[in-house]
Design a protein around this motif. Structure first.
Motif, PDB file in Angstrom:
ATOM      1  N   ARG A 114     -65.491 -37.302 110.331  1.00  0.00           N
ATOM      2  CA  ARG A 114     -64.378 -36.729 111.100  1.00  0.00           C
ATOM      3  C   ARG A 114     -64.025 -37.617 112.298  1.00  0.00           C
ATOM      4  NH1 ARG A 114     -67.321 -31.413 110.178  1.00  0.00           N
ATOM      5  NH2 ARG A 114     -66.235 -30.463 108.417  1.00  0.00           N
ATOM      6  N   PHE A 115     -65.036 -38.124 112.976  1.00  0.00           N
ATOM      7  CA  PHE A 115     -64.799 -39.001 114.132  1.00  0.00           C
ATOM      8  C   PHE A 115     -64.019 -40.246 113.707  1.00  0.00           C
ATOM      9  CE2 PHE A 115     -66.263 -42.595 116.789  1.00  0.00           C
ATOM     10  CZ  PHE A 115     -65.816 -42.157 118.023  1.00  0.00           C
ATOM     11  N   ILE A 116     -64.409 -40.830 112.582  1.00  0.00           N
ATOM     12  CA  ILE A 116     -63.759 -42.037 112.063  1.00  0.00           C
ATOM     13  C   ILE A 116     -62.304 -41.737 111.701  1.00  0.00           C
ATOM     14  CG2 ILE A 116     -63.736 -43.630 110.090  1.00  0.00           C
ATOM     15  CD1 ILE A 116     -66.891 -43.321 110.167  1.00  0.00           C
ATOM     16  N   GLU A 117     -62.080 -40.602 111.056  1.00  0.00           N
ATOM     17  CA  GLU A 117     -60.713 -40.232 110.661  1.00  0.00           C
ATOM     18  C   GLU A 117     -59.829 -40.034 111.878  1.00  0.00           C
ATOM     19  OE1 GLU A 117     -61.441 -36.762 108.362  1.00  0.00           O
ATOM     20  OE2 GLU A 117     -61.862 -37.869 106.495  1.00  0.00           O
ATOM     21  N   ARG A 118     -60.360 -39.389 112.922  1.00  0.00           N
ATOM     22  CA  ARG A 118     -59.565 -39.134 114.125  1.00  0.00           C
ATOM     23  C   ARG A 118     -59.146 -40.423 114.818  1.00  0.00           C
ATOM     24  NH1 ARG A 118     -62.865 -34.153 117.026  1.00  0.00           N
ATOM     25  NH2 ARG A 118     -62.535 -32.603 115.381  1.00  0.00           N
ATOM     26  N   ARG A 119     -59.971 -41.430 114.738  1.00  0.00           N
ATOM     27  CA  ARG A 119     -59.641 -42.706 115.394  1.00  0.00           C
ATOM     28  C   ARG A 119     -58.746 -43.586 114.530  1.00  0.00           C
ATOM     29  NH1 ARG A 119     -62.241 -43.444 120.105  1.00  0.00           N
ATOM     30  NH2 ARG A 119     -61.503 -45.595 120.174  1.00  0.00           N
ATOM     31  N   GLY A 120     -58.455 -43.145 113.330  1.00  0.00           N
ATOM     32  CA  GLY A 120     -57.627 -43.943 112.446  1.00  0.00           C
ATOM     33  C   GLY A 120     -58.371 -45.115 111.838  1.00  0.00           C
ATOM     34  N   TRP A 121     -59.711 -45.040 111.851  1.00  0.00           N
ATOM     35  CA  TRP A 121     -60.530 -46.082 111.231  1.00  0.00           C
ATOM     36  C   TRP A 121     -60.694 -45.796 109.738  1.00  0.00           C
ATOM     37  CZ3 TRP A 121     -65.103 -46.262 115.303  1.00  0.00           C
ATOM     38  CH2 TRP A 121     -64.615 -46.836 116.484  1.00  0.00           C
ATOM     39  N   ARG A 122     -61.405 -46.682 109.074  1.00  0.00           N
ATOM     40  CA  ARG A 122     -61.638 -46.538 107.637  1.00  0.00           C
ATOM     41  C   ARG A 122     -63.133 -46.663 107.355  1.00  0.00           C
ATOM     42  NH1 ARG A 122     -59.482 -50.844 106.227  1.00  0.00           N
ATOM     43  NH2 ARG A 122     -61.115 -52.072 105.205  1.00  0.00           N
ATOM     44  N   SER A 123     -63.650 -45.813 106.481  1.00  0.00           N
ATOM     45  CA  SER A 123     -65.058 -45.920 106.090  1.00  0.00           C
ATOM     46  C   SER A 123     -65.143 -46.320 104.622  1.00  0.00           C
ATOM     47  CB  SER A 123     -65.807 -44.601 106.329  1.00  0.00           C
ATOM     48  OG  SER A 123     -65.285 -43.574 105.523  1.00  0.00           O
ATOM     49  N   GLU A 124     -66.113 -47.174 104.329  1.00  0.00           N
ATOM     50  CA  GLU A 124     -66.318 -47.654 102.963  1.00  0.00           C
ATOM     51  C   GLU A 124     -67.754 -47.343 102.558  1.00  0.00           C
ATOM     52  OE1 GLU A 124     -65.419 -51.800 102.935  1.00  0.00           O
ATOM     53  OE2 GLU A 124     -63.335 -51.536 103.588  1.00  0.00           O
ATOM     54  N   PRO A 125     -67.970 -46.374 101.666  1.00  0.00           N
ATOM     55  CA  PRO A 125     -69.335 -46.026 101.249  1.00  0.00           C
ATOM     56  C   PRO A 125     -70.028 -47.213 100.598  1.00  0.00           C
ATOM     57  CG  PRO A 125     -67.747 -44.367 100.527  1.00  0.00           C
ATOM     58  CD  PRO A 125     -66.956 -45.535 101.022  1.00  0.00           C
ATOM     59  N   SER A 126     -71.286 -47.376 100.916  1.00  0.00           N
ATOM     60  CA  SER A 126     -72.075 -48.459 100.327  1.00  0.00           C
ATOM     61  C   SER A 126     -73.192 -47.898  99.463  1.00  0.00           C
ATOM     62  CB  SER A 126     -72.668 -49.343 101.434  1.00  0.00           C
ATOM     63  OG  SER A 126     -73.494 -50.344 100.898  1.00  0.00           O
ATOM     64  N   SER A 127     -73.906 -46.896  99.989  1.00  0.00           N
ATOM     65  CA  SER A 127     -75.030 -46.323  99.252  1.00  0.00           C
ATOM     66  C   SER A 127     -75.196 -44.871  99.678  1.00  0.00           C
ATOM     67  CB  SER A 127     -76.311 -47.121  99.536  1.00  0.00           C
ATOM     68  OG  SER A 127     -77.422 -46.540  98.901  1.00  0.00           O
TER      69      SER A 127
END
Length: 356
Positions: free
Chosen positions: A139-152
């Motif tokens: 949620r924090f990442i989404e609010r900042r407009g960042w992007r997350s990429e799952p690795s494991s």
């Protein structure tokens, strides 16, 4: 402290003028890399210039209000005193906001972050809390407009999380998230507890800067790569090929397993990304340990064995032990509102660097 702040501010304003001149120089446009670096520096300095100008204006207004407050007219003086209180508070707030902006920026701060969340002590409850942390960071990442990429991702029991590793891509991702490294302790009544007793469990968070190949040169002879069949929750096979990869870095003993991608090649690439980040983090930790022997740090350096924060659900409070900050908004914090903690720790770190 204040004299250090003024000196740094004067240097930053001077540098802002130099950067503008360099950006206007036709020679600069011939070097794309240098142009990009100067553009980023100009963007950062623009915030310093704006706040410094506002501070200068507020200080001038404060000095004028102080003179008027000492006047003979009681009504006029009372109004000026009220304005003086407001302006003194504004000046203090602007100085506080300027402080982190005037500290030399760690070049790693602009890197993407590799975040690793693992269930710690506490059995099933630790896995459930690790899952809560994963949702919180998402949620924090989404609010900042960042992007997350799952690795494991490794699922725990009862729908919890055993381990989750993902990359965060965004402006200043590592610089902001680095303060989340450490042991996060939770105190609450688990869903599995029939007697209503409060349990204490923990999850660990490691935040590493993404390492580029130029940072960490890894020799093939230092690696042992094993392949095996991927398996999902409960051990069932999720494909029919040996696409999962386990990479062992022989000199350090660091082991990275990767099975979430579709091919062996993709799993190896993701695994090497995590391995480079861990090796860079190991090198930085050794350098920080050397620096710590020469000074006593006010702020935790991110040692993952250190308890950094306690989440007490019955009392609705979250306490960060590094800066002594407690917020009575556990729902908001678990929903992604961790900015107050990050800002307080960044400020404490900046004050330490400025006085050091």
């Amino acid at each position: 402290m204040l004299s250090h702040l003024r000196d740094r501010m004067a240097e930053a304003l001077q540098r802002a003028v130099e950067v503008e001149q360099l950006l206007a120089d036709p020679e600069t446009t011939k070097d794309a890399s240098r142009l990009a670096d100067l553009g980023r520096e100009h963007h950062r300095l623009a915030e310093v210039v704006a706040k410094a100008n506002r501070l200068a204006k507020a200080e001038q207004e404060r000095d004028e209000a102080r003179e008027m407050a000492a006047g003979d007219d009681p009504d006029f003086a009372a109004e000026a005193k009220a304005e003086l209180v407001r302006l003194e508070a504004e000046c203090a707030a602007l100085e506080k906001a300027l402080l982190p902006l005037l500290i030399p920026r760690d070049p790693l701060d602009d890197r993407p972050a590799i975040v690793e969340i693992r269930a710690g002590t506490g059995g099933d409850e630790a896995g459930l809390f690790a899952g809560d942390l994963l949702r919180r960071y998402t949620r924090f990442i989404e609010r900042r407009g960042w992007r997350s990429e799952p690795s494991s991702y490794s699922e725990g029991t009862l729908g919890g999380v055993k381990e989750s590793i993902f990359k965060v891509v965004g402006d200043g991702a590592f610089g902001l998230l680095r303060w989340e490294s450490g042991v996060h302790r939770v105190q609450r009544v688990p869903a599995t507890e029939s007697q209503g007793r409060i349990h204490t469990s923990a999850a660990t968070v490691a935040v590493l800067p993404e390492a580029e190949e130029v940072d960490m040169k890894i020799e093939e002879k230092d690696l042992r790569i094993d392949v095996f069949r991927s398996s999902g929750p409960g051990g069932q096979s999720v494909n029919t090929t040996d696409s999962a990869v386990r990479i062992t870095h022989l000199p350090t003993g660091i082991v990275v397993s990767q099975q979430d991608q579709k091919s062996q090649l993709q799993n190896k690439a993701k695994g090497m990304e995590v391995l480079r980040a861990r090796l860079l983090d190991l090198r930085l930790s050794e350098q920080e340990a050397e620096r710590s022997r020469m000074r006593k740090s006010q702020v935790s350096t991110g040692d993952r064995s250190a308890k950094i924060r306690t989440y007490n659900f019955p009392q609705g409070r979250v306490t960060d032990h590094r800066v002594g900050l407690t917020l009575y908004d556990i729902d908001g914090v678990m929903n992604g509102d961790i900015a107050p903690f990050l800002e307080a720790i960044a400020l404490a770190s900046a004050e330490e660097k400025l006085s050091g």
